[in-house]
Design a protein around this motif. Structure first.
Motif, PDB file in Angstrom:
ATOM      1  N   PRO A 125       0.935  -1.382  -0.018  1.00 35.14           N
ATOM      2  CA  PRO A 125      -0.019  -0.137   0.024  1.00 35.14           C
ATOM      3  C   PRO A 125       0.895   1.345  -0.110  1.00 35.14           C
ATOM      4  N   ASP A 126       0.379   2.355  -0.395  1.00 29.91           N
ATOM      5  CA  ASP A 126       0.861   3.754   0.017  1.00 29.91           C
ATOM      6  C   ASP A 126       0.663   3.999   1.332  1.00 29.91           C
ATOM      7  N   VAL A 127       1.771   4.423   1.955  1.00 30.73           N
ATOM      8  CA  VAL A 127       1.589   4.546   3.433  1.00 30.73           C
ATOM      9  C   VAL A 127       1.092   5.839   3.886  1.00 30.73           C
ATOM     10  N   LEU A 128       1.644   6.944   3.329  1.00 35.40           N
ATOM     11  CA  LEU A 128       1.298   8.288   3.863  1.00 35.40           C
ATOM     12  C   LEU A 128      -0.110   8.719   3.138  1.00 35.40           C
ATOM     13  N   PRO A 129      -0.789   9.719   4.010  1.00 31.61           N
ATOM     14  CA  PRO A 129      -2.166   9.982   3.596  1.00 31.61           C
ATOM     15  C   PRO A 129      -1.664  10.958   2.468  1.00 31.61           C
ATOM     16  N   GLU A 130      -3.182  11.245   1.669  1.00 32.21           N
ATOM     17  CA  GLU A 130      -2.695  11.822   0.267  1.00 32.21           C
ATOM     18  C   GLU A 130      -2.349  13.184   0.186  1.00 32.21           C
ATOM     19  N   PHE A 131      -2.616  14.009   1.343  1.00 32.84           N
ATOM     20  CA  PHE A 131      -2.392  15.365   1.423  1.00 32.84           C
ATOM     21  C   PHE A 131      -0.889  15.715   1.125  1.00 32.84           C
ATOM     22  N   PHE A 132       0.044  14.378   1.460  1.00 32.60           N
ATOM     23  CA  PHE A 132       1.439  14.774   1.288  1.00 32.60           C
ATOM     24  C   PHE A 132       1.719  15.026   0.008  1.00 32.60           C
ATOM     25  N   GLU A 133       1.021  14.788  -1.070  1.00 31.03           N
ATOM     26  CA  GLU A 133       1.164  14.879  -2.533  1.00 31.03           C
ATOM     27  C   GLU A 133       1.086  16.303  -2.820  1.00 31.03           C
ATOM     28  N   LYS A 134       0.540  17.180  -1.866  1.00 26.26           N
ATOM     29  CA  LYS A 134       0.594  18.578  -2.290  1.00 26.26           C
ATOM     30  C   LYS A 134       1.918  19.409  -2.153  1.00 26.26           C
ATOM     31  N   ILE A 135       2.818  18.600  -1.305  1.00 27.80           N
ATOM     32  CA  ILE A 135       3.753  19.168  -1.041  1.00 27.80           C
ATOM     33  C   ILE A 135       4.705  19.386  -2.149  1.00 27.80           C
ATOM     34  N   PRO A 136       5.292  20.630  -2.748  1.00 26.31           N
ATOM     35  CA  PRO A 136       5.909  20.631  -3.816  1.00 26.31           C
ATOM     36  C   PRO A 136       7.025  19.792  -3.895  1.00 26.31           C
ATOM     37  N   VAL A 137       7.525  19.520  -5.193  1.00 30.65           N
ATOM     38  CA  VAL A 137       8.734  18.654  -5.614  1.00 30.65           C
ATOM     39  C   VAL A 137       8.579  17.108  -5.062  1.00 30.65           C
ATOM     40  N   ILE A 138       8.866  16.929  -3.747  1.00 33.18           N
ATOM     41  CA  ILE A 138       9.014  15.790  -3.272  1.00 33.18           C
ATOM     42  C   ILE A 138       7.725  15.272  -2.871  1.00 33.18           C
ATOM     43  N   GLY A 139       6.505  16.054  -3.120  1.00 31.52           N
ATOM     44  CA  GLY A 139       5.189  15.494  -2.724  1.00 31.52           C
ATOM     45  C   GLY A 139       4.841  14.082  -3.332  1.00 31.52           C
ATOM     46  N   PRO A 140       4.926  14.044  -4.577  1.00 29.99           N
ATOM     47  CA  PRO A 140       4.446  12.747  -5.333  1.00 29.99           C
ATOM     48  C   PRO A 140       5.655  11.726  -4.841  1.00 29.99           C
ATOM     49  N   ALA A 141       6.681  11.975  -4.626  1.00 26.00           N
ATOM     50  CA  ALA A 141       7.508  11.005  -4.233  1.00 26.00           C
ATOM     51  C   ALA A 141       7.112  10.316  -2.774  1.00 26.00           C
ATOM     52  N   SER A 143       4.161  10.749  -1.380  1.00 28.77           N
ATOM     53  CA  SER A 143       2.593   9.860  -1.368  1.00 28.77           C
ATOM     54  C   SER A 143       2.941   8.578  -2.256  1.00 28.77           C
ATOM     55  N   SER A 144       3.862   8.466  -2.814  1.00 29.87           N
ATOM     56  CA  SER A 144       4.008   6.859  -3.427  1.00 29.87           C
ATOM     57  C   SER A 144       4.893   5.914  -2.721  1.00 29.87           C
ATOM     58  N   LEU A 145       5.245   6.426  -1.583  1.00 30.64           N
ATOM     59  CA  LEU A 145       6.196   5.678  -0.871  1.00 30.64           C
ATOM     60  C   LEU A 145       5.416   4.416  -0.144  1.00 30.64           C
ATOM     61  N   ASP A 146       6.009   3.145  -0.337  1.00 31.99           N
ATOM     62  CA  ASP A 146       5.515   2.006   0.045  1.00 31.99           C
ATOM     63  C   ASP A 146       5.965   1.689   1.508  1.00 31.99           C
ATOM     64  N   PRO A 147       5.627   0.569   2.153  1.00 34.77           N
ATOM     65  CA  PRO A 147       6.132   0.312   3.680  1.00 34.77           C
ATOM     66  C   PRO A 147       7.610  -0.112   3.477  1.00 34.77           C
ATOM     67  N   LEU A 148       8.211  -0.791   2.428  1.00 33.55           N
ATOM     68  CA  LEU A 148       9.134  -1.302   2.280  1.00 33.55           C
ATOM     69  C   LEU A 148      10.262  -0.455   1.935  1.00 33.55           C
TER      70      LEU A 148
END
Lengths: 297, 549, 347, 346
Positions: A125-141, A143-148
């Motif tokens: 699963p993606d671990v972090l909640p969706e609002f992280f995606e809004k952070i510029p530049v590193i946001g998408p990275a 929000s796509s972090l998986d537990p491993l």
């Protein structure tokens, strides 16, 4: 514009290499060069797919992958520490053996070859909640972090501490550096080496689980695609130090990721693929020459 | 193996339950044999120890009592049985008969861990320190102080470790930077760390095996100060040495071992250096006496060293401006305390060590920059001090060992082809010429006795009619018959016009063989004795002090 | 002496026995009779002249790679780069085999072989000199060079040297005059096998009857001793690496000119690594190498053709081969749960 | 024990010899063998598709058959094929391109055996050469993609005239697809940018996924996968990102319904199946070159079950028109395998 995306995919491509390299570097600190990472990644990926499908739990799947590979690693270690097998040849042999066994299982148990698809494989699963995606530049990275991936990076940053500040860390470094000293002070150096190889197996198993469960949800014979050797290159390049090794992994992940750009710029894909190995060779030459210069002064 | 963290008390109880004596132990005579002084207890002792290795009787009745709080020296020549004694005191080996005494009680030790648990610690000549770890890490390795007990995952309490290390270092007056990497630390500091590690593990008896062999004189002074501080703190020290001067300077008691037996014991106050020396060498094996002292050598100079210097690498001694000459028909002895540069000098001449200045001239030709092979082709022969690792390849066959080096020359190799037949013939010839006793030429060199191994080395080195033979510790670890044979070989070689450079720590040997003796001290030549016979005291003085005063 | 022969044969037999047990268990698990399968493998490897020829044909590249490996292992140099030298050597020979004029005829043989030997020698000279002069770990350097060789040859064969109008990454075929003759037509067993045997024999001769071979063996046992008796260790190391490269290169040439007649993807499916197992299994002994190469050749050829007559997948061969590799390097006599106390003082 | 073993060995040997005796026993139904190309079974592409056809053909006809894999298939091909012929197999199919020359030779030695080679033309009365029109099918895929890629009314499509293609290895067999695809795209829109990349692996889906993502990042919204197992990752990427992949070899539309625009179906399975059935019916096309191009329906775009409602009918019509032109010979599609590399793709 695409920085975000490069970041995301570099991060994802780095994770399996990084996990395997973490295991490999600890193993090498204890004095064993693990050529068999590839085999343990492959078996880990296989187990992860089977267990994920059977239990509907990515967590149990990862754990099973890690533990099964740890057991393989431990047995592999015994041939080296107790039966004095040459670690390079035994490692190459393990890679062939495990590939053979898995192929056999695929064809005889699952009546398939090459690729194994199982129903309802639960992905990481993606671990972090969706609002992280809004952070510029590193946001998408983020929000796509998986537990491993998170686990791998946490481990990387914990590892220097563990290696320098815990008993087992000290034992591992001492064993790799001077096994006779470890024995002389009453520690079981061979058991320490076995434990480190099991640890390497554990992480290689996780690396395999990541390859299988990060986005694909299936097992393929070629899934590891030489990443065990890239990991080897990474910890040689990082000289077994966790942070440096992780940086090397990131670099190799980035190279992998930028292949397309480099290809359109006219670089042949084959030659791009060899960069990690070339870099390790050059790094090796550089450090050896420098060490010798120093010794001569 | 015992878990090291158990307390000594529980262990000794434990230990007594497990004591198994090979023969019915009879300790009835133990007290009288050991106790020399009744007001203090024996920290470490031995009663009539015997130990044989095959036919070799290494210890043939050694008794010893080291009183608590003393520095006790054990002196004796190489091969007198000191190291065997140490191994038994430390539990590495068990005596054939007799027993070890610890804290007034006879004990049977099953390994160094048990000795350690009974507070006996040993500092070996090879330090047990991992080079890439810091000193502090080495200090605590195996017995780490932890913040909270979590098994192997426990966090090491470095602050506590540092306090402990600093405390112990302070208590014995040592200055140690605990955070330095071990490989970058001078050797005497490493020795201190070894000692502190043993203290930290609760040792109150320390065995030091020739601790000064690797040290430079100022370092020796530091070590002695430290040992005296230790004594003041109540630690008992067993100090093994063959340097009388050191013993006189440091010890409270001295025990002399010769040919596997204790032959002399005294407090230092009641004896003198010469007296100790006389016990070390008295009843020495009947070696042939040296040639008439008036023998004059008139041969051409074969080897000339002119201002030879070499840098120190790792633990080795540097060489400083060494000049000497060896003539045809002459044995030049090099005397010196181990570690003062004899080995390094031999290696420089053999081309196995780089020189930094000066020239080596062999039969008039400057060979300073030449390879070992070129030097050998010019007539240089080299008998290494390290027979088992450099003098021989123990795993290779006897014939290989006796031919290696001549394998490119006829009749063995002709036209690029190595003839096994000629090789074997030549090997047999060489072995027969020196009466080496062996099974088959294809057996590994390991199968030979020490003396025969060394004869094999001489068979190889003397085969190609060398002009100069460098013999470094040629009789080390060789039995008496072997020694006589090797001495004979060196004399014959000299008498046939060869030049010999003989480096030996055995002063008797040097005096018996040499036409002249030079003394090396800290990598410099400090004196020359032209008629060695009867000059033992003079040479010994120079060896220890670096001058003849 | 007799005990050493006994221990040697145990050393060779153990891996085989273990691998037979492992694969036997696998077969039993899937409900096959292992004896049936093993005897089928035996007939497919040695059942008749043609099968023997096929086995020897499959063993041919392994003779070269095993000797190239043994040359180094025997001298204590852990060269795992034979695979790379085999590839670059093979490509060099093939390249000349189709670019030089066909009219040169038989002259192509020496030219191609020489070029392959030269390229192979240069390829391994690099890690050799790095080891001898700068103590660069040869295991890693040669391992990395393998990947680099795969990449470079792979690039060339689908770029500059690609055969026009091909459906795969292949170079053009070499001129027919440069084909090595076949020994037992129609089998693909070609003169390269004889060249391989010559290499093995030459290796055996080199070990025993040349000063250089004598020196190689000595530095493998004891470098300090070798130095002291006047042997130049760096020169010997570089020498054996070059020799290894020469043999590997010749092996690549023989494979290219005798078997493939071109260079292609999959030119070597890991002959270098299998050769390593062969050398270890054969304990670096010439006869052991020949037997080991034939064994692995048999596995490769029979492992494939048994699929015609049973439904045993190729993976079985991998299982056997992997097990043999692991146990070829296990030292049975020295299995111990704890290292002996005596070794604690070493180092 | 010993006798038991001997008996077993005897049994096996007889079993083998009876199989080898071949022709006498099976008459017209001698077994069939198919040699798997480099990459092996499980490549999710060429080998697997062919194997599917082989198995279905065997099932239909009752002919016995074996597939043969080898780690050393390049070097051992000739020995394997000869062993099959010796062993009594009546039909030997090789999927490995490099086996072409040896097969031509073997066919003369074994005139009673029927031989099949792919992707090249080999002469011999008992050799059937099967040639596919991958370039033609890929042309259509390119033409479709080029039309769709600028139509922002379609969900997941941006305005950029950029599409992509990812190959497994760089090899002529793969470039045959890629060149056809580019040509098709340029036929629709000469200014279109076609991004080309190779994964350097046919079995690395993880990398395929990342490569496709990278192409999407650079503005491509449709990526054609010609990468076997690696392509699985490309399709996964399309699904995850809401863009489009184009499948290859088999109908892959269902792997990510709605995100696989179409699949360039190459009927290797049909070809092999037909050959096996022909062989069983004593109707082996020996000496013939069997074209599996657009005309023969050997290559085609898929039915687009999940996507045809998204794509304007006009686009599909234009594709159909190209198809007709190609079949009619009015439009030449560049064939890398017979013409070498064109100037627009070096």
């Amino acid at each position: 514009m695409q920085v975000e995306q490069i970041l995301v995919s570099t991060l994802i491509l780095t994770t399996p290499i990084l996990l395997a390299a973490i295991g490999g570097l600890v193993n090498r600190q204890a004095g064993i060069v693990n050529i068999g990472l590839e085999a343990k990644m492959l078996s880990g990926a296989f187990v992860a797919v089977i267990v994920s499908s059977a239990t509907q739990s990515w967590f149990i799947a990862c754990l099973a992958a890690a533990l099964s590979s740890a057991v393989i690693g431990w047995m592999f270690s015994l041939t080296i520490t107790r039966a004095h097998a040459n670690m390079i040849v035994a490692g190459l042999g393990l890679n062939i053996l495990v590939a053979g066994v898995l192929g056999f299982i695929l064809s005889w148990v699952y009546k398939t070859s090459g690729t194994l698809r199982q129903p309802d494989v639960v992905l990481l699963p993606d671990v972090l909640p969706e609002f992280f995606e809004k952070i510029p530049v590193i946001g998408p990275a983020l929000s796509s972090l998986d537990p491993l991936t998170i686990f791998a990076w946490i481990t990387v940053f914990c590892l220097p501490f563990v290696l320098t500040n815990t008993r087992i860390g000290l034992w591992i470094r001492a064993t790799g550096n001077a096994p006779h000293v470890t024995r002389a002070v009453g520690l079981r150096s061979l058991a320490i080496q076995d434990a480190s190889t099991a640890f390497a197996g554990f992480f290689a198993g996780l690396a395999g689980a990541h390859l299988a469960l990060a986005s694909l949800g299936l097992f393929n014979e070629g899934l590891t695609a030489g990443r065990g050797f890239i990991a080897l290159a990474a910890f040689y390049f990082g000289r077994d130090r966790p942070i440096q090794t992780a940086m090397a992994c990131l670099l190799f992940g980035f190279l992998d990721n930028t292949q397309i750009r480099l290809q359109t710029a006219g670089f042949p894909p084959k030659l791009i693929g060899m960069t990690p190995y070339l870099m390790v060779l050059l790094a090796l030459i550089f450090t050896s020459v420098r060490a010798q210069r120093k010794a001569r002064l | 193996m015992f878990p090291a963290k158990d307390t000594p008390t529980s262990l000794s109880n434990n230990n007594q339950e497990r004591v198994v004596f090979p023969r019915a132990p009879d300790f009835s005579h133990a007290r009288e044999a050991i106790v020399l002084s009744t007001d203090r207890s024996v920290a470490l002792g031995a009663v009539d120890l015997h130990k044989s290795y095959g036919a070799t009787k290494a210890n043939r009745g050694i008794s010893l009592s080291v009183m608590r709080g003393e520095i006790h020296a054990i002196v004796g020549e190489n091969g007198a049985g000191k190291s065997t004694l140490m191994r038994m005191l430390q539990g590495v080996e068990r005596p054939d008969s007799g027993h070890v005494v610890i804290a007034d009680k006879p004990v049977v030790l099953n390994g160094p861990a048990e000795a350690l648990a009974l507070s006996i610690g040993m500092v070996h000549q090879e330090f047990m320190l991992a080079p890439d770890l810091t000193l502090l890490e080495n200090l605590v390795l195996g017995e780490e102080p932890v913040t909270r007990q979590l098994g192997p995952l426990s966090r090491i309490d470095w602050a506590k470790a540092l306090r402990e290390g600093q405390g112990l270092a302070e208590s014995i007056g040592a200055q140690i930077d605990w955070q330095r990497r071990t490989s970058s630390v001078p050797v005497h500091i490493l020795q201190f760390v070894e000692i502190i590690r043993l203290l930290r593990r609760g040792c109150n008896v320390l065995i030091l095996d020739e601790p000064t062999a690797v040290l430079a004189p100022p370092q020796v002074e530091e070590l002695f100060d430290l040992l005296r501080n230790l004594r003041a703190n109540g630690t008992t020290i067993l100090f093994i040495s063959h340097k009388i001067g050191e013993v006189m300077a440091l010890a409270d008691q001295v025990t002399v071992i010769r040919q596997g037996k204790t032959v002399f014991h005294s407090t230092i106050a009641e004896t003198t250096g010469p007296e100790i020396a006389s016990h070390i060498v008295r009843d020495a094996p009947p070696l042939e006496t040296s040639p008439p002292p008036s023998r004059t050598v008139t041969g051409e100079p074969v080897l000339e060293l002119d201002g030879l210097s070499a840098r120190s690498l790792e633990k080795s001694q540097s060489l400083d401006n060494i000049s000497l000459q060896v003539r045809a028909g002459e044995i030049l002895g090099i005397a010196g305390v181990s570690g003062n540069g004899q080995g390094e000098l031999a290696e420089c001449i053999a081309g196995l060590r780089d020189t930094s200045a000066g020239n080596i001239i062999l039969q008039g030709a400057d060979i300073t920059g030449e390879t070992t092979l070129a030097r050998r082709n010019r007539g240089l022969a080299y008998v290494s001090a390290d027979r088992r690792h450099e003098g021989l390849t123990t795993a290779a066959s006897i014939e290989t060992n006796v031919i290696a080096g001549s394998h490119r020359a006829p009749p063995i190799t002709r036209g690029g082809i190595l003839s096994r037949k000629n090789l074997r013939q030549e090997a047999s010839k060489r072995l027969a010429a020196l009466k080496v006793v062996f099974g088959k030429v294809t057996d590994p060199a390991d199968s030979l006795s020490g003396g025969n191994q060394q004869k094999l080395v001489f068979a190889r080195e003397s085969a190609d009619n060398p002009k100069l033979m460098i013999a470094s510790q040629p009789t080390r670890g060789v039995d008496l018959n072997g020694i006589a044979a090797i001495h004979g070989l060196l004399r014959d070689f000299r008498d046939q016009g060869g030049a010999v450079l003989l480096a030996s720590e055995e002063l008797d040997e040097l005096i018996a063989l040499s036409d002249r003796v030079v003394v090396i001290f800290e990598g410099r030549l400090v004196g020359e004795v032209t008629s060695p016979a009867g000059a033992m005291a003079q040479i010994g003085q120079m060896m220890v002090q670096g001058d003849a005063a | 002496m007799s005990s050493s022969i006994a221990s040697r044969s145990i050393g060779i037999l153990l891996p085989l026995v273990v691998s037979l047990i492992v694969s036997g268990v696998v077969l039993l698990v899937i409900g096959k009779n292992p004896l049936d399968v093993f005897s089928l493998i035996a007939t497919e490897s040695f059942g008749n002249a043609r099968r023997i020829a096929a086995t020897l044909s499959a063993a041919t590249p392994l003779l070269f790679t095993a000797v190239a490996t043994a040359v180094c292992f025997r001298s204590g140099v852990f060269n795992v780069g034979v695979e790379g030298a085999f590839l670059v050597g093979g490509l060099a020979a093939v390249f000349l085999g189709f670019t030089l004029p066909a009219a040169w005829g038989f002259a192509l043989f020496p030219i191609c072989f020489f070029a392959a030997a030269l390229i192979g020698a240069i390829w391994l000279y690099v890690p050799g000199i790095l080891l001898a002069k700068f103590e660069v770990d040869e295991v890693v350097s040669t391992l990395m060079l393998n990947f680099i060789a795969v990449a470079i040859t792979g690039y060339l064969v689908n770029g500059p040297l690609l055969s026009p109008l091909s459906g795969n990454n292949v170079t053009p075929l070499i001129h027919e005059v440069a084909y090595l003759p076949r020994l037992m037509p129609p089998s693909t067993l070609h003169a390269g096998f004889l060249i391989g045997l010559v290499c093995v024999a030459a290796y055996g001769f080199w070990c025993r009857y040349t000063p250089a071979g004598f020196e190689g063996g000595l530095i493998g046992l004891n470098q300090r001793f070798s130095r002291a008796v006047g042997i130049s260790v760096p020169r010997t190391i570089v020498g054996v690496m070059i020799l290894s490269g020469v043999i590997a290169g010749i092996g690549g040439a023989a494979h290219g000119m005798g078997q493939m007649h071109r260079f292609s993807d999959g030119f070597s499916p890991g002959y270098g690594f299998t050769g390593m197992a062969v050398a270890l299994l054969g304990r670096n002994h010439p006869i052991g190498i020949v037997l080991g190469a034939i064994l692995f050749g048999a596995l490769a050829s029979a492992g494939t053709t048994i699929q015609l007559f049973s439904n045993i997948p190729l993976d079985l061969v991998n299982i056997i081969q992997g097990t043999v590799m692991i146990f070829a390097v296990v030292e049975l006599g020295r299995i111990s749960l704890r290292r002996k106390k005596g070794t604690a003082n070493a180092g | 024990m010993m006798t038991n073993m001997t008996r077993r060995i005897l049994q096996v040997t007889t079993a083998c010899t009876s199989l080898m005796a071949g022709s006498a026993l099976w008459a017209d139904e001698r077994p069939a063998a198919m040699i798997i190309a480099q990459g092996g079974l499980g490549d999710g592409s060429w080998n697997d598709t062919a194997n599917a056809g082989f198995q279905s053909g065997l099932e239909k006809t009752g002919v016995e058959g074996r597939t043969i894999e080898s780690a050393d298939v390049a070097a051992q091909g000739e020995e394997i094929m000869r062993r099959a012929a010796d062993g009594g197999f009546g039909l030997v199919i090789s999927l490995e391109w490099i086996h072409g020359e040896p097969m031509e030779m073997l066919a003369k030695d074994y005139p009673d055996t029927n031989w099949v080679i792919m992707n090249q033309t080999r002469t011999g009365d008992n050799i059937a050469s099967v040639v596919f029109g991958e370039h033609e099918g890929s042309f259509l895929a390119g033409a479709l993609a080029a039309q769709v890629t600028t139509d922002t009314s379609i969900e997941g499509i941006n305005a950029d005239a950029t599409i992509g293609v990812i190959g497994g290895f760089k090899a002529p067999g793969i470039d045959k697809f890629i060149v056809g695809y580019i040509q098709g795209a340029k036929a629709v829109n000469p200014d279109i940018e076609v991004k080309v990349a190779y994964a350097d692996s046919f079995g690395d889906p993880a990398k395929g996924l990342q490569m496709a993502n990278a192409m999407f990042d650079e503005g491509a919204d449709i990526v054609y996968q010609v990468a076997g197992g690696t392509g699985i990752g490309i399709i996964e990427a399309a699904k995850a990102r809401g863009h489009y992949a184009i499948g290859v070899d088999s109908d892959q539309d269902g792997m990510a319904p709605g995100n696989v625009l179409t699949s360039m179906v190459k009927r290797v399975d049909v070809a092999v199946d037909e050959i096996v059935t022909g062989y069983a019916a004593d109707n082996f096309p020996g000496g013939e070159v069997i074209q599996f191009g657009l005309a023969e329906n050997g290559v085609a775009l898929s039915e687009m079950t999940h996507t045809k409602d998204k794509v304007p009918a006009a686009y599909i019509e234009r594709v159909t028109a190209y198809k007709a032109q190609i079949i009619a010979g009015e439009l030449d599609v560049w064939d890398v395998s017979s013409q070498g590399y064109p100037d627009f793709f070096k």
